[in-house]
Motif scaffolding. Structure first.
Motif, mmCIF file in Angstrom:
data_model
loop_
_atom_site.group_PDB
_atom_site.id
_atom_site.type_symbol
_atom_site.label_atom_id
_atom_site.label_comp_id
_atom_site.label_asym_id
_atom_site.label_seq_id
_atom_site.Cartn_x
_atom_site.Cartn_y
_atom_site.Cartn_z
ATOM 1 N N GLY A 189 0.825 -1.209 0.000
ATOM 2 C CA GLY A 189 0.000 0.000 0.000
ATOM 3 C C GLY A 189 0.851 1.248 0.000
ATOM 4 O O GLY A 189 2.082 1.179 0.079
ATOM 5 N N GLY A 190 0.204 2.392 -0.075
ATOM 6 C CA GLY A 190 0.943 3.642 -0.172
ATOM 7 C C GLY A 190 1.648 3.734 -1.509
ATOM 8 O O GLY A 190 1.254 3.089 -2.479
ATOM 9 N N PHE A 191 2.727 4.506 -1.555
ATOM 10 C CA PHE A 191 3.495 4.532 -2.789
ATOM 11 C C PHE A 191 4.965 4.706 -2.464
ATOM 12 O O PHE A 191 5.325 5.128 -1.367
ATOM 13 N N SER A 192 5.804 4.314 -3.402
ATOM 14 C CA SER A 192 7.233 4.511 -3.195
ATOM 15 C C SER A 192 7.752 5.410 -4.305
ATOM 16 O O SER A 192 7.237 5.403 -5.428
ATOM 17 N N MET A 193 8.724 6.195 -3.955
ATOM 18 C CA MET A 193 9.300 7.114 -4.929
ATOM 19 C C MET A 193 10.813 6.924 -4.860
ATOM 20 O O MET A 193 11.410 7.023 -3.789
ATOM 21 N N SER A 194 11.420 6.621 -5.989
ATOM 22 C CA SER A 194 12.868 6.433 -5.955
ATOM 23 C C SER A 194 13.562 7.482 -6.818
ATOM 24 O O SER A 194 13.029 7.930 -7.838
ATOM 25 N N VAL A 195 14.714 7.890 -6.361
ATOM 26 C CA VAL A 195 15.555 8.822 -7.119
ATOM 27 C C VAL A 195 16.891 8.125 -7.339
ATOM 28 O O VAL A 195 17.604 7.814 -6.388
ATOM 29 N N ARG A 196 17.191 7.831 -8.612
ATOM 30 C CA ARG A 196 18.392 7.076 -8.938
ATOM 31 C C ARG A 196 19.371 7.952 -9.703
ATOM 32 O O ARG A 196 18.972 8.721 -10.581
ATOM 33 N N ASP A 197 20.642 7.868 -9.333
ATOM 34 C CA ASP A 197 21.633 8.620 -10.099
ATOM 35 C C ASP A 197 22.722 7.662 -10.549
ATOM 36 O O ASP A 197 22.800 6.528 -10.076
#
Lengths: 124, 219
Positions: free
Chosen positions: B135-143
């Protein structure tokens, strides 16, 4: 004829920064440090737009905006409220007293002249 | 500080009069230092507000993809300087999220500016939103930047820690950004973690609750 902007701010340095930014952008700028002298400026000269700080000694910027917007002589002058306290609630309050625009402090010297121009254009 | 930045910008733009090359360089250094100091003060103010229990969150429903786009355009000038591409994959994002919008944007801004800071010229930074089973959401920041050594991973989210002093010097930071980011995430009931290999880039993954997601989908 240059458009004339009234800058109302009781902080001398902030006032000078906004004044400089706008005069370099080609506006005539007059300044006031409180509501009484702001009203006097508006009374004695044509003002095309007001940049209004909120925290002023005595009558504050929101009360002054409300007064200007409640007066048939001055309600056509666009007012941009500028404040360090820039939450949604502050914006709602500024718009509720009739402000045309709302900008959080600090102003960006590079974008502020365009904001002023936009409100001047939409007022004519 | 704001007056310092403002008047320096006016001078840098040559409005009061022409400046020579050396003056321009000094002004640019003054501006860089002033902006850094402003960031430091803002982060410190936020952290002390949190420490004093005075940080109030005002959750509301907002369009998630729109907020992410807004932050991405906000960091675009930083990315442009290094010719870095900021890509986003938002098709799995819930339409609405129910969080403090300003603080949500601050979390993403911090992660993105970090990623850009530690990515070499012409590199890439990717933002992706997913909806895990839980549930909810995930946010990823990849470099694809310099990465983080395993022994440094646990120091990552601590105040005043910058992993490598030599790196710090070329990547000016306050050492507060990630600690603040973690606190902002946790205050909203979420969690943050990092995955990385030295030299292989880093990914920061934020998981946030999406209490309104179900409701938003029904309507």
């Amino acid at each position: 004829v240059n458009k004339r902007v009234l800058v109302v701010d009781d902080n001398e340095i902030n006032q000078r920064l906004v004044e400089s930014t706008l005069s370099f952008a080609g506006y005539d700028v007059v300044c006031a440090a409180d509501a009484a002298s702001a009203l006097q400026r508006i009374d004695e000269t044509r003002i095309d737009l007001v940049v209004m700080d909120v925290s002023l000694p005595g009558m504050d910027g929101l009360q002054l905006t409300q007064k200007l917007k409640g007066d048939a002589q001055t309600r056509h002058i666009p007012v941009i409220v500028v404040t360090a306290s820039a939450t949604r609630e502050d914006e709602r309050r500024a718009l509720a007293v009739g402000a045309d625009g709302f900008v959080g402090k600090p102003i960006d010297t590079r974008s502020f002249p365009q904001i002023v121009r936009r409100y001047l254009e939409s007022s004519t | 500080l704001n007056a310092i930045i403002g008047f320096c910008q006016l001078m840098e733009d040559g409005l009061p009069g022409p400046i020579n090359a050396l003056q321009a360089r000094y002004l640019s250094d003054v501006l860089k230092s002033a902006r850094h100091l402003l960031q430091l003060i803002n982060d410190l103010l936020d952290l002390s507000k949190i420490a004093a229990g005075k940080m109030e969150l005002r959750p509301q429903s907002f369009a998630l993809a729109e907020a992410i786009e807004e932050v991405c355009s906000g960091v675009q000038p930083l990315a442009d300087v290094k010719s870095i591409q900021v890509t986003r994959r938002l098709e799995n994002a819930p339409a609405q999220a129910y969080l403090d919008t300003g603080r949500f944007k601050q979390i993403l801004y911090n992660l993105l500016s970090n990623a850009i800071k530690f990515t070499p010229d012409r590199g890439s930074v990717a933002v992706e939103v997913d909806r895990p089973q839980a549930g909810g959401f995930s946010m990823s920041v990849r470099d694809n930047g310099i990465g983080i050594a395993p022994e440094n991973m646990r120091r990552l989210f601590k105040e005043f820690e910058q992993l490598d002093n030599s790196v710090t010097r070329s990547h000016q930071g306050t050492g507060l950004g990630l600690a603040l980011t973690r606190t902002l995430v946790e205050m909203q009931g979420g969690s943050i973690r990092a995955e990385s290999e030295p030299g292989g880039g880093s990914t920061f993954i934020v998981t946030l609750p999406g209490t309104q997601v179900a409701a938003a989908e029904v309507t």
